[in-house]
Design a protein around this motif. Structure first.
Motif, PDB file in Angstrom:
ATOM      1  N   GLN A 253     108.624  -1.982 -57.066  1.00 62.34           N
ATOM      2  CA  GLN A 253     107.435  -1.927 -57.911  1.00 62.34           C
ATOM      3  C   GLN A 253     106.470  -0.863 -57.385  1.00 62.34           C
ATOM      4  O   GLN A 253     106.641  -0.319 -56.305  1.00 62.34           O
ATOM      5  N   GLU A 254     105.442  -0.589 -58.175  1.00 57.70           N
ATOM      6  CA  GLU A 254     104.397   0.349 -57.772  1.00 57.70           C
ATOM      7  C   GLU A 254     103.791  -0.056 -56.424  1.00 57.70           C
ATOM      8  O   GLU A 254     103.542  -1.245 -56.184  1.00 57.70           O
ATOM      9  N   ALA A 255     103.570   0.922 -55.563  1.00 63.57           N
ATOM     10  CA  ALA A 255     102.960   0.651 -54.256  1.00 63.57           C
ATOM     11  C   ALA A 255     102.340   1.934 -53.726  1.00 63.57           C
ATOM     12  O   ALA A 255     102.775   3.040 -54.068  1.00 63.57           O
ATOM     13  N   LEU A 263     106.333   5.386 -57.053  1.00 66.17           N
ATOM     14  CA  LEU A 263     105.971   5.619 -58.447  1.00 66.17           C
ATOM     15  C   LEU A 263     107.049   5.028 -59.339  1.00 66.17           C
ATOM     16  O   LEU A 263     108.233   5.361 -59.197  1.00 66.17           O
ATOM     17  N   VAL A 264     106.655   4.142 -60.233  1.00 65.08           N
ATOM     18  CA  VAL A 264     107.571   3.596 -61.234  1.00 65.08           C
ATOM     19  C   VAL A 264     107.265   4.281 -62.560  1.00 65.08           C
ATOM     20  O   VAL A 264     106.151   4.176 -63.081  1.00 65.08           O
ATOM     21  N   TRP A 265     108.242   4.990 -63.089  1.00 60.31           N
ATOM     22  CA  TRP A 265     108.055   5.758 -64.327  1.00 60.31           C
ATOM     23  C   TRP A 265     108.971   5.176 -65.408  1.00 60.31           C
ATOM     24  O   TRP A 265     110.196   5.225 -65.287  1.00 60.31           O
ATOM     25  N   HIS A 266     108.357   4.598 -66.427  1.00 60.29           N
ATOM     26  CA  HIS A 266     109.109   3.899 -67.477  1.00 60.29           C
ATOM     27  C   HIS A 266     108.672   4.447 -68.829  1.00 60.29           C
ATOM     28  O   HIS A 266     107.503   4.338 -69.196  1.00 60.29           O
ATOM     29  N   HIS A 349     114.979   1.031 -80.114  1.00 60.23           N
ATOM     30  CA  HIS A 349     115.946   1.605 -79.164  1.00 60.23           C
ATOM     31  C   HIS A 349     116.733   0.561 -78.388  1.00 60.23           C
ATOM     32  O   HIS A 349     117.626   0.921 -77.611  1.00 60.23           O
ATOM     33  N   GLY A 350     116.432  -0.708 -78.549  1.00 58.71           N
ATOM     34  CA  GLY A 350     117.129  -1.730 -77.782  1.00 58.71           C
ATOM     35  C   GLY A 350     116.810  -1.612 -76.301  1.00 58.71           C
ATOM     36  O   GLY A 350     115.643  -1.530 -75.913  1.00 58.71           O
ATOM     37  N   ASP A 351     117.859  -1.576 -75.467  1.00 55.33           N
ATOM     38  CA  ASP A 351     117.634  -1.486 -74.021  1.00 55.33           C
ATOM     39  C   ASP A 351     117.597  -0.046 -73.518  1.00 55.33           C
ATOM     40  O   ASP A 351     117.441   0.184 -72.316  1.00 55.33           O
ATOM     41  N   ARG A 352     117.708   0.931 -74.411  1.00 62.46           N
ATOM     42  CA  ARG A 352     117.643   2.328 -73.998  1.00 62.46           C
ATOM     43  C   ARG A 352     116.241   2.644 -73.451  1.00 62.46           C
ATOM     44  O   ARG A 352     115.249   2.343 -74.090  1.00 62.46           O
ATOM     45  N   CYS A 353     116.199   3.268 -72.278  1.00 59.26           N
ATOM     46  CA  CYS A 353     114.908   3.633 -71.694  1.00 59.26           C
ATOM     47  C   CYS A 353     115.135   4.553 -70.509  1.00 59.26           C
ATOM     48  O   CYS A 353     116.249   4.732 -70.031  1.00 59.26           O
ATOM     49  N   ASN A 354     114.044   5.143 -70.053  1.00 56.11           N
ATOM     50  CA  ASN A 354     114.029   5.839 -68.767  1.00 56.11           C
ATOM     51  C   ASN A 354     113.254   4.960 -67.797  1.00 56.11           C
ATOM     52  O   ASN A 354     112.084   4.653 -68.032  1.00 56.11           O
ATOM     53  N   HIS A 355     113.906   4.532 -66.738  1.00 56.83           N
ATOM     54  CA  HIS A 355     113.249   3.710 -65.713  1.00 56.83           C
ATOM     55  C   HIS A 355     113.649   4.297 -64.363  1.00 56.83           C
ATOM     56  O   HIS A 355     114.725   4.007 -63.820  1.00 56.83           O
ATOM     57  N   LEU A 356     112.785   5.146 -63.842  1.00 58.01           N
ATOM     58  CA  LEU A 356     113.047   5.835 -62.583  1.00 58.01           C
ATOM     59  C   LEU A 356     111.986   5.469 -61.563  1.00 58.01           C
ATOM     60  O   LEU A 356     110.812   5.314 -61.911  1.00 58.01           O
ATOM     61  N   VAL A 357     112.399   5.331 -60.317  1.00 51.84           N
ATOM     62  CA  VAL A 357     111.501   4.927 -59.233  1.00 51.84           C
ATOM     63  C   VAL A 357     111.628   5.936 -58.096  1.00 51.84           C
ATOM     64  O   VAL A 357     112.737   6.241 -57.641  1.00 51.84           O
ATOM     65  N   PHE A 358     110.488   6.453 -57.661  1.00 50.55           N
ATOM     66  CA  PHE A 358     110.435   7.454 -56.595  1.00 50.55           C
ATOM     67  C   PHE A 358     109.627   6.884 -55.431  1.00 50.55           C
ATOM     68  O   PHE A 358     108.493   6.427 -55.622  1.00 50.55           O
ATOM     69  N   THR A 359     110.193   6.935 -54.219  1.00 47.65           N
ATOM     70  CA  THR A 359     109.518   6.413 -53.027  1.00 47.65           C
ATOM     71  C   THR A 359     109.515   7.464 -51.938  1.00 47.65           C
ATOM     72  O   THR A 359     110.567   8.030 -51.618  1.00 47.65           O
ATOM     73  N   SER A 360     108.327   7.709 -51.354  1.00 48.42           N
ATOM     74  CA  SER A 360     108.246   8.732 -50.313  1.00 48.42           C
ATOM     75  C   SER A 360     106.877   8.740 -49.658  1.00 48.42           C
ATOM     76  O   SER A 360     105.879   8.411 -50.298  1.00 48.42           O
ATOM     77  N   PRO A 361     106.815   9.142 -48.391  1.00 48.03           N
ATOM     78  CA  PRO A 361     105.516   9.507 -47.825  1.00 48.03           C
ATOM     79  C   PRO A 361     105.001  10.756 -48.536  1.00 48.03           C
ATOM     80  O   PRO A 361     105.785  11.637 -48.914  1.00 48.03           O
TER      81      PRO A 361
END
Length: 402
Positions: A253-255, A263-266, A349-361
């Motif tokens: 999740q977002e933090a 970063l959670v990008w949906h 769109h049903g379950d079609r989506c962009n769900h990307l998560v980026f984690t980094s200092p």
């Protein structure tokens, strides 16, 4: 009593050895089974079984199809069954060699009719970022499990870390708050347990407790330390596999804390294939770790998996979106995936989506968000409809080997 099997792995060899020794000290009747793949170049894999007093037995097994991991699979279950038949053996600790991934071994053990009670990855927090940033091939580091092994240090470490519900955390003087925060954000649902002897008796573990089924010995049963209790707590192989599938993975999740961000990008709108392809290098290098699922406008029925670490990106098809399947096929889909889709269902769109998560200092959240948004279809492109989308240049066909 049936034999409990705990799988302990990880590329951080010193942390892994410390975790195994902690378990041997804390669980009476425990033994360690280890296959050393370092001699695979000579055509063999060395096997040792030891208890807290030293080596109990040793042997060798030949490679299978020039693959050390294949030899490990062939030898592992028979050795565990032999240990199960040995009187007084309560816990078999399968200490994986450095680059062996726990998912495959846990599934091999379970398919052999044995009880996996835990999967533990041992971690030195000070080494998390260096290993995630290491894009070297395992072969270059002398850690390849076969001549055809093309994995990198970074992606192997990421999978080891994210599969295990328990992280055995070494007491590292070099680790700071940023290192601990990075570990927490990469795998927020993991139970993080200190390895050290002074942390092993009655102190609460760091992080949440798992909700797994109790295994042999229960969650207490006179076992003195939290790592030992975690080793006997219970493990669901099918649930663990489902949690890794890109369609229903439980992503972070977002933090934002101690200089580390997630970063959670949906978004619902699909990517334009050419614009996304042109941005891949910048997106891959924007974070120490990124993962998730996405869809391309020219391939609206294909669920694509995004998996990046060490400056390298793997994009592959994970099959169709559920919305692309006929109703009759839904009964063939695992319930966990149907449930995940239902929670995120869109009327169009049903379950079609962009769900990307980026984690980094040091993550540039705003810049990364702008770059991702620029890769989506524009309003005019989106309004043109799906038939028009399919005619867009197929920029990803080479990457996907279509």
């Amino acid at each position: 009593m049936s034999l409990a099997v705990a799988v302990v792995g990880g590329l951080h060899a010193a942390a892994r050895a410390a975790a195994v020794d902690r378990l041997l000290a804390d669980v009476p009747g425990s033994v360690v089974l280890h296959h050393d793949l370092s001699a695979a170049g000579a055509g063999r894999v060395a096997r040792t079984v030891r208890d807290r007093d030293g080596i109990v037995s040793s042997g060798q097994t030949p490679l299978v199809n020039d693959c050390a991991c294949c030899a490990l699979r062939e030898d592992l279950v028979p050795e565990l069954r032999r240990l199960a038949d040995a009187a007084g053996t309560r816990l078999a600790i399968v200490e994986l060699w450095d680059s062996v991934e726990p998912k495959a071994m846990a599934e091999v053990i379970a398919s052999g009719g044995l009880t996996v009670t835990s999967v533990i990855t041992a971690v030195d927090p000070a080494l998390v970022l260096p290993y995630l940033g290491n894009g070297d091939d395992l072969a270059e580091a002398g850690l390849a499990a076969a001549a055809t092994d093309r994995r990198t240090v970074a992606d192997t470490f990421a999978r080891q870390l994210e599969y295990a519900p328990v992280l055995a955390v070494a007491d590292s003087p070099e680790a700071d708050d940023e290192d601990m925060e990075l570990l927490a954000q990469l795998h927020p649902t993991a139970r993080r347990v200190p390895i050290g002897a002074d942390a092993g008796h009655g102190e609460p573990p760091v992080g949440p407790r798992p909700t797994a089924r109790p295994g042999p010995g229960g969650a207490g049963g006179g076992v003195p330390g939290p790592l030992a209790r975690a080793a006997l707590a219970g493990f669901d192989v099918e649930a663990a596999a489902a949690a890794q599938h890109p369609a229903c993975a439980l992503l972070p999740q977002e933090a934002d804390d101690h200089g580390v961000s997630t970063l959670v990008w949906h978004r619902r709108r699909p990517f334009h294939p050419e614009r996304l392809y042109a941005a891949l290098e910048d997106l891959t290098c924007a974070a120490a770790r990124s993962r998730g699922r996405f869809w391309l406008a020219d391939k609206p029925d294909t669920l694509l998996h995004w998996d990046a670490a060490g400056g390298a990106l793997c994009v592959e098809s994970a099959g169709p979106w559920l919305a692309a399947l006929p109703d009759a096929a839904w009964e063939l889909v695992p319930p966990v995936r149907r449930a995940a889709a239902a929670l995120d269902w869109h009327p169009e769109h049903g379950d079609r989506c962009n769900h990307l998560v980026f984690t980094s200092p040091g993550l540039d959240r705003e810049g990364l968000t702008r770059l991702l948004e620029s890769c989506l279809l524009t309003d005019a492109e989106y309004a043109a409809g799906r038939n028009s989308w399919r005619r867009l240049p197929p920029a990803f066909d080479t990457l996907l080997e279509v």
